[in-house]
Motif scaffolding. Structure first.
Motif, short mmCIF file in Angstrom:
data_model
loop_
_atom_site.label_atom_id
_atom_site.label_comp_id
_atom_site.label_asym_id
_atom_site.label_seq_id
_atom_site.Cartn_x
_atom_site.Cartn_y
_atom_site.Cartn_z
N GLU A 94 17.95 -61.12 18.39
CA GLU A 94 17.75 -59.68 18.25
C GLU A 94 19.11 -59.02 18.05
O GLU A 94 20.08 -59.32 18.76
CB GLU A 94 17.05 -59.13 19.49
N LEU A 107 15.04 -66.76 18.81
CA LEU A 107 14.79 -65.41 18.33
C LEU A 107 16.06 -64.61 18.60
O LEU A 107 16.44 -64.41 19.76
CB LEU A 107 13.59 -64.79 19.04
N ARG A 115 6.50 -59.76 14.80
CA ARG A 115 6.48 -59.39 16.23
C ARG A 115 5.05 -59.19 16.72
O ARG A 115 4.12 -58.97 15.95
CB ARG A 115 7.26 -58.10 16.44
N ASP A 116 4.88 -59.25 18.04
CA ASP A 116 3.62 -58.92 18.70
C ASP A 116 2.44 -59.67 18.09
O ASP A 116 1.49 -59.09 17.56
CB ASP A 116 3.36 -57.40 18.64
N VAL A 124 10.89 -62.26 10.99
CA VAL A 124 10.14 -62.39 12.24
C VAL A 124 8.89 -61.51 12.20
O VAL A 124 8.94 -60.37 11.73
CB VAL A 124 11.01 -61.98 13.45
N CYS A 181 12.36 -70.07 21.76
CA CYS A 181 10.93 -69.98 21.46
C CYS A 181 10.23 -71.30 21.77
O CYS A 181 10.86 -72.33 21.97
CB CYS A 181 10.71 -69.61 20.00
#
Length: 365
Positions: free
Chosen positions: A72, A70, A134-135, A132, A62
């Protein structure tokens, strides 16, 4: 900024511009990229955080000066892993302790939802795992646009800060008295011959004359400092994330709490006002940028005043803290670039104006 032996001298060195490393010595690697890590190398850290290395499907670096990944996972969830800052003054567990404290404080629900949640980590791993959002976009991206920031975003942000600043801290302060913060300006601006000889950049004389002219104002700010609230203390516009979906259950997130402590709530607000100003100073002469900055400041302050105990008289101090934000920007440019350049000179000009004449009429006039 933590009040401990040597902190005041370090602050003085940095704000007066004779701090090493020299200009250009330490780059800021701010980039996002897809990277491939050897999971074996990170397995110990992941296991220490309770993450099964075999469940990791992707890791992305990041935008940050420190190492932030990040991660996932196969179940569709994600976590943010943060390593300590490589800067020796920030290489500590302050953020871990601060985030651990959040769940013990009586924040309003809207404020708590905007603060990161600590999932795992601590001194054993020296890495923390966070939830986290998101978006989302950093507020800095919205400020760089030519249009004012959406009123709803500014009102929600004001509500989050109002809740943060009115939350009782007496018990936490008693537990962590060393987290007392002070204004990020020196009590004295007198320089020794050695310090003067080691000033950063060719325009050091211009910068230091401005700082020395403001010495009486700096002493007044120290005398009037009110350490009666939890403050973020580094409220840069890229530390505020705003969800792209207006119906998101987490519309705001305030990140990077490694400099937080107990201080004057007006400083956080002034710092953010200074960030709005910076957006316009970077495009000085663009009337749309100036108008947008003025509207952003007016909307945010109006909402914060209505939601907090802020008095109109407090706004003068807020504008002075906004001026300090601009001076810090000038100092950073001088130390990193070796010159103030146009934006640095504007930061000095408006920073001094705001500190000596803290009035809304001074803003971007």
């Amino acid at each position: 900024m933590i009040h401990n032996p040597g902190a005041e001298e370090l602050l003085r060195a940095r704000t007066l511009g004779f701090y090493t490393p020299r200009p250009g010595r330490r780059p800021a690697p701010r980039q996002t990229q897809e990277i491939t890590y050897d999971i074996g190398e990170l397995a110990t850290t992941l296991n220490g955080l309770g993450i099964d290395p075999d469940s990791v499907v992707r890791m992305t670096k990041c935008i940050s000066r420190r190492l932030v990944l990040l991660v996932e996972l196969a179940d569709g969830s994600a976590q943010l892993l943060k390593w300590p800052d490589s800067d020796t003054e920030l290489d500590n567990d302050y953020e871990y302790v601060m985030l651990s404290l959040f769940d013990r404080l009586d924040f309003p629900a809207q404020t708590r939802a905007a603060l990161p949640r600590l999932l795992a980590g601590g001194p054993e791993t020296r890495v923390i795992a966070l939830d986290v959002v998101r978006d989302c976009d950093p507020l800095s991206d919205l400020i760089r646009g030519r249009q004012p920031v959406d009123t709803g975003h500014l009102v929600r942000l004001a509500a989050v800060f109002a809740g943060l600043h009115r939350t009782p801290i007496a018990e936490a302060y008693a537990e962590y008295p060393e987290w007392l913060l002070w204004p990020p300006v020196p009590k004295t601006t007198d320089l020794s011959p050695y310090e003067y000889a080691h000033g950063c950049g060719m325009e050091f004389d211009v910068y230091i004359r401005t700082m020395q002219d403001l010495a009486p104002d700096f002493r007044e700010l120290h005398d009037d400092w009110r350490p009666d609230s939890l403050v973020h203390f580094d409220m840069r516009d890229d530390n505020i994330l705003i969800a792209r979906d207006p119906d998101s259950p987490l519309p705001l997130r305030i990140i990077d709490w490694e400099l937080a402590g107990f201080g004057d709530p007006r400083y956080d607000i002034g710092y953010l006002v200074g960030q709005f100003m910076m957006g316009a100073l970077r495009r000085h002469g663009d009337m749309n940028a100036s108008t947008s900055a003025q509207r952003n400041i007016r909307t945010f302050l109006t909402a914060y005043r209505r939601l907090s105990t802020l008095e109109r008289a407090d706004e003068e101090r807020i504008f002075q803290y906004a001026g300090i934000t601009l001076l810090l920007q000038a100092s950073m440019r001088l130390q990193q670039l070796g010159a103030l350049n146009r934006v640095g000179h504007l930061c000095l000009l408006y920073g001094r104006r705001l500190i000596q004449n803290p009035s809304p009429e001074v803003i971007l006039r």
